[in-house]
Write a protein that holds these residues in place. Structure first.
Motif, mmCIF file in Angstrom:
data_model
loop_
_atom_site.group_PDB
_atom_site.id
_atom_site.type_symbol
_atom_site.label_atom_id
_atom_site.label_comp_id
_atom_site.label_asym_id
_atom_site.label_seq_id
_atom_site.Cartn_x
_atom_site.Cartn_y
_atom_site.Cartn_z
ATOM 1 N N LEU A 13 12.541 -1.857 5.154
ATOM 2 C CA LEU A 13 11.274 -2.172 5.279
ATOM 3 C C LEU A 13 10.244 -1.241 5.985
ATOM 4 N N VAL A 14 10.742 -0.711 7.053
ATOM 5 C CA VAL A 14 10.112 0.469 7.906
ATOM 6 C C VAL A 14 10.089 1.644 6.914
ATOM 7 N N HIS A 15 11.073 1.851 6.326
ATOM 8 C CA HIS A 15 10.944 3.183 5.255
ATOM 9 C C HIS A 15 9.930 2.928 4.145
ATOM 10 N N GLY A 16 9.653 1.714 3.827
ATOM 11 C CA GLY A 16 8.679 1.524 2.744
ATOM 12 C C GLY A 16 7.224 1.241 3.373
ATOM 13 N N PHE A 150 -10.821 2.831 5.456
ATOM 14 C CA PHE A 150 -9.437 2.821 5.967
ATOM 15 C C PHE A 150 -8.705 1.611 5.500
ATOM 16 N N SER A 151 -9.333 0.376 6.063
ATOM 17 C CA SER A 151 -8.784 -0.908 5.840
ATOM 18 C C SER A 151 -8.509 -1.194 4.458
ATOM 19 N N SER A 152 -9.350 -1.024 3.472
ATOM 20 C CA SER A 152 -9.373 -1.271 2.356
ATOM 21 C C SER A 152 -8.327 -0.507 1.376
ATOM 22 N N GLU A 153 -8.312 0.667 1.688
ATOM 23 C CA GLU A 153 -7.316 1.573 1.210
ATOM 24 C C GLU A 153 -6.025 1.431 1.603
ATOM 25 N N LEU A 154 -5.710 0.883 2.986
ATOM 26 C CA LEU A 154 -4.486 0.582 3.255
ATOM 27 C C LEU A 154 -3.817 -0.618 2.679
ATOM 28 N N LYS A 155 -4.866 -1.438 2.202
ATOM 29 C CA LYS A 155 -4.486 -2.805 1.476
ATOM 30 C C LYS A 155 -4.048 -2.323 0.256
ATOM 31 N N ALA A 156 -4.745 -1.442 -0.498
ATOM 32 C CA ALA A 156 -4.682 -1.103 -1.697
ATOM 33 C C ALA A 156 -3.300 -0.213 -1.974
ATOM 34 N N THR A 157 -2.620 0.454 -0.921
ATOM 35 C CA THR A 157 -1.509 1.012 -1.252
ATOM 36 C C THR A 157 -0.574 0.038 -1.730
ATOM 37 N N SER A 158 -0.690 -1.482 -1.349
ATOM 38 C CA SER A 158 0.349 -2.270 -1.930
ATOM 39 C C SER A 158 0.495 -2.617 -3.425
ATOM 40 N N LEU A 159 -0.733 -2.130 -4.107
ATOM 41 C CA LEU A 159 -0.838 -2.122 -5.446
ATOM 42 C C LEU A 159 0.264 -1.060 -6.136
ATOM 43 N N ALA A 160 0.687 -0.106 -5.425
ATOM 44 C CA ALA A 160 1.323 0.940 -6.115
ATOM 45 C C ALA A 160 2.501 0.511 -6.499
ATOM 46 N N TYR A 161 3.318 -0.461 -6.145
ATOM 47 C CA TYR A 161 4.352 -1.010 -6.647
ATOM 48 C C TYR A 161 4.663 -1.477 -8.016
ATOM 49 N N VAL A 162 3.323 -1.461 -8.700
ATOM 50 C CA VAL A 162 3.509 -1.731 -10.240
ATOM 51 C C VAL A 162 3.792 -0.635 -10.980
ATOM 52 N N ILE A 163 3.480 0.662 -10.539
ATOM 53 C CA ILE A 163 4.093 1.668 -11.041
ATOM 54 C C ILE A 163 5.100 2.321 -10.634
ATOM 55 N N GLY A 164 5.817 1.615 -9.678
ATOM 56 C CA GLY A 164 7.162 2.165 -9.415
ATOM 57 C C GLY A 164 7.479 2.890 -7.923
ATOM 58 N N VAL A 165 6.127 3.050 -7.122
ATOM 59 C CA VAL A 165 6.378 3.534 -5.831
ATOM 60 C C VAL A 165 7.137 2.579 -4.867
ATOM 61 N N VAL A 166 8.078 2.975 -4.276
ATOM 62 C CA VAL A 166 9.034 2.000 -3.371
ATOM 63 C C VAL A 166 8.350 1.914 -2.084
ATOM 64 N N GLU A 167 7.262 1.342 -2.015
ATOM 65 C CA GLU A 167 6.464 1.134 -0.510
ATOM 66 C C GLU A 167 7.072 -0.208 -0.025
ATOM 67 N N LEU A 168 6.271 -0.640 1.068
ATOM 68 C CA LEU A 168 6.374 -1.898 1.736
ATOM 69 C C LEU A 168 6.498 -3.097 0.884
ATOM 70 N N ARG A 170 7.303 -3.395 -2.478
ATOM 71 C CA ARG A 170 8.545 -3.383 -3.630
ATOM 72 C C ARG A 170 9.710 -3.514 -2.605
ATOM 73 N N GLN A 171 9.726 -3.076 -1.259
ATOM 74 C CA GLN A 171 10.785 -3.135 -0.572
ATOM 75 C C GLN A 171 11.223 -4.801 -0.319
ATOM 76 N N ALA A 172 9.989 -5.542 -0.116
ATOM 77 C CA ALA A 172 10.201 -6.638 0.351
ATOM 78 C C ALA A 172 10.588 -7.838 -0.933
ATOM 79 N N LYS A 173 10.152 -7.132 -2.063
ATOM 80 C CA LYS A 173 10.683 -7.750 -3.583
ATOM 81 C C LYS A 173 12.153 -7.572 -3.523
ATOM 82 N N TYR A 174 12.595 -6.361 -3.225
ATOM 83 C CA TYR A 174 13.975 -6.225 -3.349
ATOM 84 C C TYR A 174 14.717 -7.281 -2.481
ATOM 85 N N ILE A 175 14.422 -7.196 -1.348
ATOM 86 C CA ILE A 175 14.900 -8.269 -0.149
ATOM 87 C C ILE A 175 15.188 -9.610 -0.621
ATOM 88 N N ILE A 176 13.657 -10.160 -1.176
ATOM 89 C CA ILE A 176 13.786 -11.327 -1.880
ATOM 90 C C ILE A 176 14.766 -11.551 -2.999
#
Length: 223
Positions: A13-16, A150-168, A170-176
């Motif tokens: 999760l920290v890496h994500g 800043f706040s808006s784009e921080l939240k927008a980074t979570s959308l990057a998982y749909v194209i395969g970016v292994v961010e926070l 997607r890491q959570a979905k792996y754990i689930i």
């Protein structure tokens, strides 16, 4: 059991989170550089350049972030080879540039016209006046509104998982998937991590805004 699993998976999760922050820094940097140029051209450029900048801003503000991500990753990559992280930086960075251009545009317009006239009367050309007189003041006045970006784009980074970016996210979905559930707990931890980063970033920007505030202009400390 789930808390033991979370503890063992926390390094992932920290890496994500570091990937998400890296994506945020890259896209905001692109957005800042391009947004500043767009704002300058919108306010001080020839009408043809203003038209191009307005069209760019309207297009990238009018398309949902997730559509831009899919367009860049599955469309642009047919012609230009790039990874998912790069595609996310470009898609979200150009979108951020459209929003940031309006932040900077408002800041430029808030600088009194008399300052440009005084600079020209002192022998500065238009470019020198913009660079040395207008931009330093406009950037200071942009910090407050920029916290929202800043706040808006921080939240927008979570959308990057749909194209395969292994961010926070997607890491959570792996754990689930590995633990067969525990959605509420895992995403609760993810939400807390986003919240902490968001508050820390806003706190730093508020401090910077108060430190660099211009005399005679209202700032957050006056509210």
């Amino acid at each position: 059991m789930i808390f033991e699993t979370l503890l063992s998976q926390m390094p992932y999760l920290v890496h994500g989170l570091t990937v998400a922050i890296g994506l945020l820094v890259c896209l905001l940097s692109l957005g800042l550089a391009l947004g500043l140029v767009l704002a300058i051209l919108e306010v001080y450029g020839h009408w043809t350049l203003r038209l191009v900048c307005v069209l760019f801003e309207r297009v990238f503000r009018g398309i949902p972030a997730i559509v831009l991500l899919l367009l860049f990753y599955y469309g642009v990559t047919d012609y230009i080879e790039m990874g998912s992280f790069t595609a996310a930086v470009l898609a979200l960075g150009l979108r951020s540039a459209a929003y940031q251009s309006q932040i900077f545009r408002g800041a430029f317009l808030s600088v009194p016209n008399g300052q440009m006239m005084a600079a020209r009367a002192m022998g500065m050309n238009k470019l020198q006046a913009i660079r040395d007189i207008i931009i330093p003041q406009a950037l200071r006045m942009s910090i407050g509104p920029w916290t929202n970006e800043f706040s808006s784009e921080l939240k927008a980074t979570s959308l990057a998982y749909v194209i395969g970016v292994v961010e926070l996210t997607r890491q959570a979905k792996y754990i689930i998937s590995n633990t067969q559930g525990n959605i509420l707990v895992v995403f609760g931890v993810v939400a807390l991590m986003y919240f902490v980063v968001n508050r820390a970033g806003n706190w730093a920007l508020y401090r910077l805004e108060n430190r660099l505030s211009l005399p005679g202009f209202e700032h957050r400390g006056d509210a």
